[in-house]
Design a protein around this motif. Structure first.
Motif, PDB file in Angstrom:
ATOM      1  N   CYS A   1     -18.601   9.703 -33.246  1.00 28.70           N
ATOM      2  CA  CYS A   1     -18.135   8.329 -33.141  1.00 28.70           C
ATOM      3  C   CYS A   1     -19.356   7.427 -33.244  1.00 28.70           C
ATOM      4  O   CYS A   1     -20.266   7.503 -32.421  1.00 28.70           O
TER       5      CYS A   1
ATOM      6  N   CYS B   1     -20.106   5.256 -30.173  1.00 30.59           N
ATOM      7  CA  CYS B   1     -20.548   5.863 -28.917  1.00 30.59           C
ATOM      8  C   CYS B   1     -21.679   6.863 -29.118  1.00 30.59           C
ATOM      9  O   CYS B   1     -22.251   7.358 -28.147  1.00 30.59           O
TER      10      CYS B   1
ATOM     11  N   CYS C   1     -12.398  10.175 -30.083  1.00 27.95           N
ATOM     12  CA  CYS C   1     -13.555   9.935 -29.221  1.00 27.95           C
ATOM     13  C   CYS C   1     -13.042   9.815 -27.797  1.00 27.95           C
ATOM     14  O   CYS C   1     -12.244   8.928 -27.497  1.00 27.95           O
TER      15      CYS C   1
ATOM     16  N   CYS D   1     -14.277   6.147 -26.162  1.00 23.85           N
ATOM     17  CA  CYS D   1     -13.732   4.825 -26.489  1.00 23.85           C
ATOM     18  C   CYS D   1     -12.320   4.905 -27.046  1.00 23.85           C
ATOM     19  O   CYS D   1     -11.691   3.893 -27.295  1.00 23.85           O
TER      20      CYS D   1
HETATM   21 ZN    ZN Z   1     -16.321   6.273 -29.262  1.00 19.11          ZN
END
Ligand code: ZN
Ligand code: ADP
Ligand code: ZN
Length: 724
Positions: A440, A443, A458, A461
């Motif tokens: 991701c 992140c 993910c 998030c």
């Molecule tokens: Zn994420």
């Protein structure tokens, strides 16, 4: 003139003109910075801060009486002070959502669906193609149900509408009938064993003395803590007093509520996330008006007014869900201690794995201690085995010796529980040729592969992507997965042990309302010989046929940078192990690890949580870590890393200079990026809680005025539990 605390992130209140009657503690609707807000009056008739001509008038006074009783009012003021959180936000947070929005603090009509006469004639064959409608009818045959009860049962609005259109069911909106309740025991309790009897007697005395004392009930898993709660509650209820019970988020299942319901014939309110706003309000009002004898809820239920409170109980007091992790970051357990003292009632903290904070309070003789060292009834404590994974061939995370154990227990007709705290199919998707990892971007963390949902997710998030067929770096189609997840384990077991059906219980398999309860029920019924669970399965649940519990992979916690990781592992291990052999059959706990010699594991496996926790506490004292010291954590985040870091650097400079408070950082958060924002932390550490709080209070307005604060978001967490 009234002074109003508003739910805004500012440490001050605001003055308004109010001509009608108004009392402190009543809600008002006001306009503030072009918004309509609901706030609470904190003072009347004071000198205004600004010229009268500049003051606005309140739009409406919403309550004739203070919303909170004096106990809660004081508790919320204390909480605002202690957590350094704006009073207006604290006060409004503590009110049910409906009241936060300005609705009347009075009973609303609640809708109930019921069967019509026509419905009573309905035949199963008419519903062959509408099984859900038929299920709904059968539910309503027993009693009328509210919309949220139907949601819990997974009944869709369209099924309800269809039956309404056919006049087979109808809905009635009615105000609840208010009446005083009387104590009735519905069911006889167990004959208590010696230790249980000692605990119940001690609590009886404590509540008769009307003193605000705190009791740690430390009982090994399956020792009958709930039985102690029930029998300790009985005399309290009999005296016409209310009992407030807090349970962990995951623990508030229909089964939990049923245990209280089966024992006592008194009105019970369960405050859980499945309720609508108006039902939640009604539950709150039932507490306030002494219409409910027992109030069971998660964290926020600590703010339910109970004028006749006689006892507070917190089940699984060590559980992290009692600490709110965003906004107003309070600990419901710590506030319960405060409330128990203020309302002069005993607080019972029950757990098999006490937090080190609570143990330190026991050592300091601030809390009393009662212990249940034996399993209740016939059940015996489980045996523990460690399997060294070094150089052992694994099949989907399962070693040969573990598989052999499983086969043995399954062949004997028992259940096996496999614990793996990683949901999804695999924890990463990687390129076999160049090593590229699908991650991701927001992140900087690998995506989890979900096979059933057919996507990458993910877990930080919530972002979702479709599963690529080719490497994004080199274009190779040789993509492989790494890191075993529960989905994959479930699939693998279908091949390894095809004759034994598997039930997986994790966040993905229990997403829909009512699914968790249904899964727990099937798990307990023994219909699935193999259970796979994440930490959802670790707590409190009682599966009588489980004789083997295996923890597949907990090594990550052994070398974590979080000083609480060891404590958490000890709790998790003990709670999971506690699912083994809870009825008359003896249990075995198997731990697979690459580090069998690790002192922590040795202590846990050989001596149990009790000894383990005491030595962990001694270590914390030596290292001057909580509970031997106090901490506060300032977090910042911004889309530019430097904005988040510079704000904390400025804060560090501001906070430097106290002889009693150590300032550590700024440093990158362990989870350095989340949802596209860079995250930093500043840790404040002091041997003196008081010194830490004084320092923060003295510096607060300076911190708030820092110009760097305009470019980054920040928050303050007192007694932080989670350092990610
Ligand atoms: Zn994420
Ligand atoms: P805990 O909450 O400590 O995990 P529970 O209260 O769920 O334990 O009790 C475990 C089981 O033992 C339950 O089935 C309960 O009914 C039973 N039990 C509790 N106390 C007794 C007792 N004194 N005698 C016999 N069975 C008991
Ligand atoms: Zn590649």
């Amino acid at each position: 003139m009234v002074r109003v605390a508003l739910p805004v992130p500012m440490h001050r209140s605001f003055d308004y003109i109010c001509t009608g009657p108004a009392c402190v503690g009543a809600r008002v609707r006001v306009s503030f910075a072009n918004r309509d807000l609901v706030g609470m009056i904190v003072a009347v008739g004071v000198e205004p801060d600004i010229a009268l001509s500049k003051l606005k008038a309140v739009d409406a006074v919403l309550d004739e009486q203070p919303l909170f009783d004096s106990v809660l009012w004081d508790l919320l003021h204390f909480a605002a002070q202690y957590y350094h959180h704006p009073l207006g936000e604290v006060l409004m947070h503590a009110a049910p959502a409906a009241l936060r929005k300005g609705e009347q603090a009075s009973y609303q009509a609640i809708r109930r669906y019921q069967m019509t006469e026509q419905g009573a004639q309905a035949q199963a064959e008419d519903f062959k193609r509408a099984p859900q409608q038929w299920r709904l009818l059968q539910l309503l045959q027993q009693r009328s149900l509210t919309p949220s009860e139907l949601r819990e049962q997974d009944i869709s609005p369209s099924a309800i509408r269809a039956l309404q259109d056919k006049a087979i069911i109808t809905s009635v909106d009615a105000l609840p009938q208010l009446q005083p309740w009387a104590y009735q025991q519905a069911q006889q309790g167990h004959q208590l064993n010696q230790e249980q009897a000692v605990a119940v007697a001690a609590l009886k005395q404590a509540s008769e003395r009307a003193e605000g004392s705190v009791w740690l009930l430390e009982g090994v898993t399956g020792s009958g803590k709930t039985e102690v709660y029930l029998q300790a509650m009985a005399p309290v209820l009999e005296a016409g007093k209310q009992v407030l019970v807090l349970v962990p988020e995951i623990g508030l299942t229909p089964q939990t509520v049923a245990r209280f319901n089966d024992r006592f014939d008194v009105p019970i309110v369960a405050l859980h996330s499945g309720l609508s706003e108006s039902e939640r309000l009604q539950g709150w009002l039932h507490g306030r008006d002494n219409q409910a004898a027992i109030i069971i809820g998660t964290r926020s239920a600590i703010f339910t007014p109970c004028p006749q409170l006689g006892m507070l109980i917190i089940d699984e007091e060590h559980d992290l869900s009692f600490k709110q992790q965003d906004g107003f970051r309070y600990s419901a357990r710590d506030l319960a201690v405060k409330r128990a003292h203020a309302q002069r009632v005993p607080l019972l903290l029950g757990t098999a794995t006490p937090s080190l904070e609570t143990l330190a309070n026991v050592e300091a003789k601030r809390y009393h201690h009662v212990q249940l060292s034996q399993r209740a009834g016939q059940a015996q404590l489980a045996r523990h085995k460690v399997i060294d994974l070094k150089q052992v061939r694994l099949q989907h995370g399962l070693s040969e010796p573990l598989l052999a154990h499983m086969q043995q227990h399954l062949a004997a007709g028992n259940q096996v529980l496999l614990f793996l705290n990683r949901r999804g199919f695999a924890s990463a998707l990687i390129c076999h040729e160049c090593g590229w990892v699908g991650q991701c971007a927001r992140c900087e963390h690998p995506f989890t592969v979900h096979q059933q949902a057919r996507n990458l997710q993910c877990h930080h998030c919530g972002a979702e992507r479709s599963i690529p067929h080719q490497c994004h770096a080199c274009g190779s189609s040789q993509l492989i997965t790494q890191g075993l997840g529960t989905e994959q384990l479930e699939e693998a077991l279908g091949q390894l042990l095809p004759e034994y059906p598997v039930l997986r219980i994790d966040r993905d398999s229990t997403r829909r309302k009512g699914q968790l309860a249904a899964h727990l029920e099937s798990a307990a019924s023994g219909e699935f010989p193999i259970l796979i669970g994440t930490q959802m399965l670790a707590k409190g649940h009682h599966f009588p046929d489980v004789t083997l519990v295996a923890l597949l992979d907990v090594d990550g916690a052994l070398y974590s940078s979080d000083f609480r990781a060891a404590e958490r592992l000890g709790q998790l291990y003990t709670q999971v192990a506690g699912r083994a052999g809870r009825a008359s059959k003896p249990g075995v706990v198997v731990l697979q690890t690459h580090h069998p010699e690790h002192p922590l594991l040795q202590e846990l496996v050989n001596n149990g949580y009790h000894d383990f926790a005491r030595s962990a506490l001694a270590e914390r004292k030596l290292a001057m870590l909580p509970p031997a010291a106090s901490m506060a954590l300032i977090r910042s985040e911004a889309t530019q890393a430097q904005d988040a870091e510079q704000l904390l650097q400025a804060m560090a400079n501001t906070l430097q200079g106290s002889s009693e408070v150590i300032v550590l950082g700024p440093m990158s958060a362990p989870m350095a990026r989340k949802a596209g924002r860079f995250r930093f932390q500043l840790l404040l550490h002091s041997a003196s809680r008081q010194a830490l709080h004084q320092h923060l209070r003295a510096k607060r307005s300076e911190l708030e005025a820092l110009p760097q604060g305009r470019k980054a978001r920040w928050s303050l967490d007192i007694d932080p539990q989670d350092f990610t």
